[in-house]
Design a protein around this motif. Structure first.
Motif, PDB file in Angstrom:
ATOM      1  N   LYS A 117     -13.440   4.754   3.991  1.00 21.51           N
ATOM      2  CA  LYS A 117     -13.704   5.298   3.901  1.00 21.51           C
ATOM      3  C   LYS A 117     -14.256   6.674   4.957  1.00 21.51           C
ATOM      4  O   LYS A 117     -15.575   6.760   4.903  1.00 21.51           O
ATOM      5  N   ALA A 163      -3.755   6.980   6.933  1.00 23.41           N
ATOM      6  CA  ALA A 163      -4.294   7.333   6.308  1.00 23.41           C
ATOM      7  C   ALA A 163      -4.806   6.075   5.133  1.00 23.41           C
ATOM      8  O   ALA A 163      -6.125   6.539   4.591  1.00 23.41           O
ATOM      9  N   ILE A 164      -4.143   4.916   4.947  1.00 23.88           N
ATOM     10  CA  ILE A 164      -4.619   4.025   4.546  1.00 23.88           C
ATOM     11  C   ILE A 164      -5.669   3.478   4.717  1.00 23.88           C
ATOM     12  O   ILE A 164      -6.871   3.553   3.824  1.00 23.88           O
ATOM     13  N   ASP A 219       1.195  -1.285  -0.221  1.00 27.58           N
ATOM     14  CA  ASP A 219      -0.341  -0.249  -0.356  1.00 27.58           C
ATOM     15  C   ASP A 219       1.059   1.752  -0.163  1.00 27.58           C
ATOM     16  O   ASP A 219       0.614   2.113  -0.391  1.00 27.58           O
ATOM     17  N   ASP A 220       2.212   0.968   0.160  1.00 29.33           N
ATOM     18  CA  ASP A 220       2.869   2.368   0.529  1.00 29.33           C
ATOM     19  C   ASP A 220       4.400   2.220   0.524  1.00 29.33           C
ATOM     20  O   ASP A 220       4.793   0.334   0.947  1.00 29.33           O
ATOM     21  N   ARG A 260      -7.962   5.049   6.255  1.00 27.13           N
ATOM     22  CA  ARG A 260      -8.999   5.816   5.877  1.00 27.13           C
ATOM     23  C   ARG A 260      -9.705   5.594   4.159  1.00 27.13           C
ATOM     24  O   ARG A 260     -11.042   6.164   4.770  1.00 27.13           O
ATOM     25  N   ARG A 261      -8.613   5.090   3.454  1.00 25.83           N
ATOM     26  CA  ARG A 261      -9.422   5.448   2.295  1.00 25.83           C
ATOM     27  C   ARG A 261      -9.957   4.038   2.704  1.00 25.83           C
ATOM     28  O   ARG A 261     -10.749   3.776   1.691  1.00 25.83           O
ATOM     29  N   GLN A 262      -9.476   2.871   3.021  1.00 28.03           N
ATOM     30  CA  GLN A 262      -9.666   1.868   2.572  1.00 28.03           C
ATOM     31  C   GLN A 262     -10.985   1.498   3.468  1.00 28.03           C
ATOM     32  O   GLN A 262     -12.342   0.419   2.439  1.00 28.03           O
ATOM     33  N   GLU A 272     -10.697  11.608   9.704  1.00 27.57           N
ATOM     34  CA  GLU A 272      -9.835  11.829  10.076  1.00 27.57           C
ATOM     35  C   GLU A 272     -10.356  11.849  11.411  1.00 27.57           C
ATOM     36  O   GLU A 272      -8.959  11.123  12.422  1.00 27.57           O
TER      37      GLU A 272
END
Length: 230
Positions: free
Chosen positions: A121, A114-115, A96-97, A117-119, A124
């Motif tokens: 959705k 951050a990852i 992922d990074d 949160r993207r996963q 913060e």
């Protein structure tokens, strides 16, 4: 809990120490041990893993696929030297990074957050009733005011919020906060932390937001379930 995989013990122990200073549990594996563990470990232990950090490993490109067969937790590769070809190769393998060392553990935690949160959705922060919980090290807010918590209590609250609506066992909470191989801390310490956390939340909210059932575990409720009698 974070899982660190690297052939060099000095690297894994160094990261484990620095994560510990931030109140984050971690456990380290040599590559040959990690492969066997990740395919055979039980789901409760695996669900306690918040992210996998892959350092210097001969078969590192194979690990993202193996991990993904069991877990959706972020996979971050740690590189010792800059290499565009290696970075692109790692992304193609499914990480992922990719982060170049040296890197502060707080940056790693921010990238993990951050990852996730993207996963998921998510924003913060997550609001549960009058409670607003952050995932970047800040104390939660209760009715708009900061609620100062010791880091273990804050981590338990974050874990309960991430699993809101589900009941989690004492063992799952312990594994997430302290790590599955910490033999120096008794699992019953979770009960003490949760008891203190519940008293603080109950005092401010007027009800107990953490529902507990013996042998089944804990669940964070989003509204008053049991009014507190004066």
């Amino acid at each position: 809990m974070l899982v660190i995989v690297d052939e060099r013990e000095i690297v894994t122990s160094g990261y484990a120490s620095r994560f510990g200073n931030e109140g984050v549990a971690s456990t380290a594996f040599r590559p040959e041990d990690f492969r066997e563990w990740v395919v055979s470990v039980g789901d409760p232990d695996l669900n306690a893993v918040e992210a996998f950090l892959l350092g210097d490993c001969r078969e590192r490109r194979q690990y993202p696929k193996i991990i993904r067969e069991r877990s959706l937790a972020p996979v971050i590769a740690l590189n010792d030297a800059p290499s565009l070809e290696q970075t692109l190769d790692l992304f193609a393998a499914g990480v992922d990074d990719v982060v170049r060392k040296p890197v502060h553990v707080r940056e790693i935690l921010a990238r993990v957050g951050a990852i996730r949160r993207r996963q998921e959705k998510d924003a913060e922060a997550v609001s549960v009733g009058d409670l607003r919980v952050f995932f970047d090290g800040r104390d939660p807010e209760l009715k708009g005011e900061a609620l100062l918590l010791p880091r273990r209590e804050r981590r338990i609250l974050e874990y309960l919020v991430n699993n809101r609506g589900r009941r989690v066992s004492k063992a799952q909470i312990f594994n997430s906060i302290y790590g599955i191989f910490d033999e120096e801390v008794e699992e019953n310490v979770v009960e003490s932390h949760i008891s203190k956390l519940r008293k603080k939340l109950r005092k401010q909210l007027g009800y107990d937001p953490i529902d507990s059932v013996r042998y089944l575990g804990y669940r964070l409720d989003e509204g008053p379930q049991r009014a507190i009698q004066s």
